[in-house]
Design an enzyme around this catalytic site. Sequence first.
Site, PDB file in Angstrom:
ATOM      1  N   TYR A  78    -103.754  -1.366  48.176  1.00  9.99           N
ATOM      2  CA  TYR A  78    -104.292  -1.070  46.842  1.00  9.99           C
ATOM      3  C   TYR A  78    -103.557  -1.907  45.786  1.00  9.99           C
ATOM      4  CZ  TYR A  78    -107.277   3.104  47.732  1.00  9.99           C
ATOM      5  OH  TYR A  78    -108.276   3.969  48.105  1.00  9.99           O
ATOM      6  N   SER A  79    -102.237  -1.616  45.629  1.00 15.54           N
ATOM      7  CA  SER A  79    -101.470  -2.218  44.526  1.00 15.54           C
ATOM      8  C   SER A  79    -101.357  -3.732  44.684  1.00 15.54           C
ATOM      9  CB  SER A  79    -100.056  -1.640  44.490  1.00 15.54           C
ATOM     10  OG  SER A  79    -100.088  -0.241  44.448  1.00 15.54           O
ATOM     11  N   SER A 136     -96.829   0.105  52.090  1.00 18.83           N
ATOM     12  CA  SER A 136     -95.957   0.844  53.024  1.00 18.83           C
ATOM     13  C   SER A 136     -96.324   0.509  54.464  1.00 18.83           C
ATOM     14  CB  SER A 136     -96.101   2.349  52.822  1.00 18.83           C
ATOM     15  OG  SER A 136     -95.729   2.709  51.526  1.00 18.83           O
ATOM     16  N   GLU A 169    -105.158  11.477  49.638  1.00 19.47           N
ATOM     17  CA  GLU A 169    -103.750  11.073  49.706  1.00 19.47           C
ATOM     18  C   GLU A 169    -102.875  12.019  48.873  1.00 19.47           C
ATOM     19  OE1 GLU A 169    -103.072   7.027  48.499  1.00 19.47           O
ATOM     20  OE2 GLU A 169    -100.910   7.222  48.679  1.00 19.47           O
TER      21      GLU A 169
HETATM   22  C1  LIG Z   1     -92.478   4.661  47.978  1.00 17.90           C
HETATM   23  C2  LIG Z   1     -93.722   3.969  47.498  1.00 17.90           C
HETATM   24  C3  LIG Z   1     -94.701   3.648  48.408  1.00 17.90           C
HETATM   25  C4  LIG Z   1     -95.855   2.984  47.967  1.00 17.90           C
HETATM   26  N1  LIG Z   1     -96.785   2.637  48.914  1.00 17.90           N
HETATM   27  C5  LIG Z   1     -97.883   1.951  48.523  1.00 17.90           C
HETATM   28  C6  LIG Z   1     -98.846   1.530  49.496  1.00 17.90           C
HETATM   29  O1  LIG Z   1     -98.697   1.775  50.694  1.00 17.90           O
HETATM   30  N2  LIG Z   1     -99.914   0.817  49.092  1.00 17.90           N
HETATM   31  C7  LIG Z   1    -100.121   0.536  47.765  1.00 17.90           C
HETATM   32  O2  LIG Z   1    -101.143  -0.072  47.471  1.00 17.90           O
HETATM   33  N3  LIG Z   1     -99.232   0.907  46.812  1.00 17.90           N
HETATM   34  C8  LIG Z   1     -98.120   1.609  47.168  1.00 17.90           C
HETATM   35  N4  LIG Z   1     -97.187   1.990  46.230  1.00 17.90           N
HETATM   36  C9  LIG Z   1     -97.378   1.541  44.854  1.00 17.90           C
HETATM   37  C10 LIG Z   1     -97.758   2.644  43.896  1.00 17.90           C
HETATM   38  O3  LIG Z   1     -99.069   3.076  44.125  1.00 17.90           O
HETATM   39  C11 LIG Z   1     -97.577   2.071  42.473  1.00 17.90           C
HETATM   40  O4  LIG Z   1     -96.199   1.812  42.313  1.00 17.90           O
HETATM   41  C12 LIG Z   1     -98.048   3.016  41.416  1.00 17.90           C
HETATM   42  O5  LIG Z   1     -99.439   3.146  41.451  1.00 17.90           O
HETATM   43  C13 LIG Z   1     -97.609   2.564  39.991  1.00 17.90           C
HETATM   44  O6  LIG Z   1     -97.956   1.229  39.777  1.00 17.90           O
HETATM   45  P1  LIG Z   1     -96.860   0.173  39.243  1.00 17.90           P
HETATM   46  O7  LIG Z   1     -95.660   0.291  40.119  1.00 17.90           O
HETATM   47  O8  LIG Z   1     -97.524  -1.153  39.134  1.00 17.90           O
HETATM   48  O9  LIG Z   1     -96.438   0.692  37.804  1.00 17.90           O
HETATM   49  P2  LIG Z   1     -97.204   0.441  36.434  1.00 17.90           P
HETATM   50  O10 LIG Z   1     -98.658   0.674  36.612  1.00 17.90           O
HETATM   51  O11 LIG Z   1     -96.766  -0.869  35.858  1.00 17.90           O
HETATM   52  O12 LIG Z   1     -96.620   1.618  35.553  1.00 17.90           O
HETATM   53  C14 LIG Z   1     -95.310   1.555  34.948  1.00 17.90           C
HETATM   54  C15 LIG Z   1     -95.098   2.855  34.180  1.00 17.90           C
HETATM   55  O13 LIG Z   1     -96.090   2.963  33.143  1.00 17.90           O
HETATM   56  C16 LIG Z   1     -96.782   4.192  33.241  1.00 17.90           C
HETATM   57  N5  LIG Z   1     -98.193   4.017  32.887  1.00 17.90           N
HETATM   58  C17 LIG Z   1     -99.011   2.998  33.280  1.00 17.90           C
HETATM   59  N6  LIG Z   1    -100.261   3.180  32.794  1.00 17.90           N
HETATM   60  C18 LIG Z   1    -100.238   4.346  32.082  1.00 17.90           C
HETATM   61  C19 LIG Z   1    -101.216   5.094  31.367  1.00 17.90           C
HETATM   62  N7  LIG Z   1    -102.495   4.679  31.268  1.00 17.90           N
HETATM   63  N8  LIG Z   1    -100.848   6.252  30.757  1.00 17.90           N
HETATM   64  C20 LIG Z   1     -99.553   6.709  30.864  1.00 17.90           C
HETATM   65  N9  LIG Z   1     -98.571   6.028  31.516  1.00 17.90           N
HETATM   66  C21 LIG Z   1     -98.910   4.882  32.154  1.00 17.90           C
HETATM   67  C22 LIG Z   1     -96.668   4.584  34.714  1.00 17.90           C
HETATM   68  O14 LIG Z   1     -96.801   5.979  34.888  1.00 17.90           O
HETATM   69  C23 LIG Z   1     -95.269   4.105  35.054  1.00 17.90           C
HETATM   70  O15 LIG Z   1     -94.309   5.074  34.652  1.00 17.90           O
HETATM   71  C24 LIG Z   1     -96.031   2.652  46.608  1.00 17.90           C
HETATM   72  C25 LIG Z   1     -95.032   3.004  45.680  1.00 17.90           C
HETATM   73  C26 LIG Z   1     -93.885   3.645  46.122  1.00 17.90           C
HETATM   74  C27 LIG Z   1     -92.838   3.984  45.114  1.00 17.90           C
END
Ligand SMILES: Cc1cc2nc3c(=O)[nH]c(=O)nc-3n(C[C@H](O)[C@H](O)[C@H](O)COP(=O)(O)OP(=O)(O)OC[C@H]3O[C@@H](n4cnc5c(N)ncnc54)[C@H](O)[C@@H]3O)c2cc1C
Length: 394
Positions: free
Chosen positions: A124-125, A157, A240
Site C-alpha cells: 500500500y504505502s 512488512s 486489517e
Molecule cells: C510496524 C509498521 C508496519 C507497517 N507495515 C506496512 C505494510 O506492510 N504495508 C504498507 O503498505 N504499509 C505499512 N506500514 C506503513 C503505514 O501504513 C504508514 O506508516 C501509515 O499509513 C502512515 O503513513 P506515513 O508513515 O507515510 O505517515 P504520514 O502519512 O506522512 O503521516 C505523518 C503524520 O501526519 C498525520 N497525518 C497525516 N495526514 C493527516 C490528516 N489528514 N489528518 C490528521 N493527521 C494526519 C499522521 O497521523 C502522522 O502522525 C507500516 C507501518 C508500521 C509502523
Amino acid sequence: MADFGGEVEAFRADARAWLEANFPPALKTEAGRRSGDAKVWRERMADKGWGAPTWPKAYGGGGLSRGEARVLAEEMARIGASNPIGGLGIMSIGPTILELGTEEQKKRHLPGIARGEKEWCQGYSEPGAGSDLASLQTKCEDKGDHWLVNGQKIWTSVANLADWCFCLVRTDPAAKKHEGISCLLIDMKDPGVETRPIRLINGDSPFCETFFTDVRARKDDIVGPLNGGWTIAKRLLQFERDAIAAGLGGGTLTGPASAMSVEDYAKRYIGLDGQGRLADADYRSRLVQHRMEHQAFQLTLRRAADEAKSNQGPSNAAAIMKYAGAKVAQDRAELIVEALGAEGLGWDGDGFEDHELAQVRGWLRTKANSIEGGSSEINLNVVSKRVLGLPDPK
Ligand SMILES: Cc1cc2nc3c(=O)[nH]c(=O)nc-3n(C[C@H](O)[C@H](O)[C@H](O)COP(=O)(O)OP(=O)(O)OC[C@H]3O[C@@H](n4cnc5c(N)ncnc54)[C@H](O)[C@@H]3O)c2cc1C
C-alpha cells in the site's frame, strides 16, 4: 468464558477433546516452539481447517460460525495453545478475496493461506503516499496478455519473506486520484521484485522497501473491478484494523509476552507504602485509569464479537477499536517502563534481567501501534466522517 448454549457448547466438548489429543504440550516452552512440533501443530490445524476457522471448507477453512470460532479460541487459550496460522493472508487479503474475489481467485489463493503455506505482504504505502494513500504512483500497464508493474513501495512488512503481495497500483493515470487505482496480486518470486529490509528503532527489521521493475502479473489477478481498487482497499483496511484491534486486545501486538502484569511491575519496582498501596500516589491513579480503559476495551471487543450474529465482518467501527487498542497498548508499555525506573534504561548486556530488556524493546515496538494499519489521527478521521457522519472541517 461466554456460554453460547446449544450446538455451540456441544462444539466446545469436541474442540476440547481434539485440542487435548493434538496440541503438542512442548509448544508451551520457548525451546518447544523452535522444535519440529511447531510444524506438526501447524499441519494438524491446517488439516482441520482451523487456521482459518470461519472460512468455508471448500477453500481450506473450518466452516465454523463466529460463535464456534470464539469457543475454539477460548479452548486454545485454556491449554496454552495458539493458532499457528496467521499473518496478512489470514487477517487482510484472505477475507477480502473471500468477500470480493472471483471464484477462481478463491480456489487459487485461499487454500495456501488457510494452510499457512503462503506468506503475503501488503503493498500500500509508498514514499509519497502514506496517510494520503490515494496519491500512490506505482504504475500498472495493460500489455495485452499480462500487467506490467513499475514503482516503489515502502514499509512493506515481511516483503523479504513473502510469496505474494496484494498491491495497490495505478491502472488509469488520467483518472481522478481515487478512481484510477486497482488491487493487484503480485507474485514476489518475479525477477523484477527487489526487497531491502529497513531497520527499526528496536533493532528488528520487520519491513522493507520494495521495488518493482518491469514486474509481470497475470491478467486475472486484479481483485474487484479494474480501476475500482479504492473500494477494495478500504474494505481490506477494515479487516486489517479489526484484526489488529483483536491482536492488541489479546496482547499479541503489545510487545513481549510476560508472566508479570503491569501491577506486578509496579509492586516490585515502585513498592508499597505502609497501608499496602503503591507508594507513588500519582502513578497509582494513572494505573487505575489504565486498568479501567483496558477493561472497557476488552469488554467492548468481546461484546462486538458476541453481537456479531452473522459472518458479515467488520465495519468502519473497526477504526474505533484500532484507535483504542493502540492507546491501551501504549499506555501499558509506558507504565511498565516508568515503573522499571533505572532498570528501564537497558537495551542490551549485563546488569539487566532479560524481561527488563524485553519490556524496553516492547515499549519501543508499541510506538508503531498508532501508525501501522493507518495512524491514530487517520482512524479518528474515519470515526468522525464514516461512523459519526460529521462534516469535513471548513
Ligand atoms: C510496524 C509498521 C508496519 C507497517 N507495515 C506496512 C505494510 O506492510 N504495508 C504498507 O503498505 N504499509 C505499512 N506500514 C506503513 C503505514 O501504513 C504508514 O506508516 C501509515 O499509513 C502512515 O503513513 P506515513 O508513515 O507515510 O505517515 P504520514 O502519512 O506522512 O503521516 C505523518 C503524520 O501526519 C498525520 N497525518 C497525516 N495526514 C493527516 C490528516 N489528514 N489528518 C490528521 N493527521 C494526519 C499522521 O497521523 C502522522 O502522525 C507500516 C507501518 C508500521 C509502523
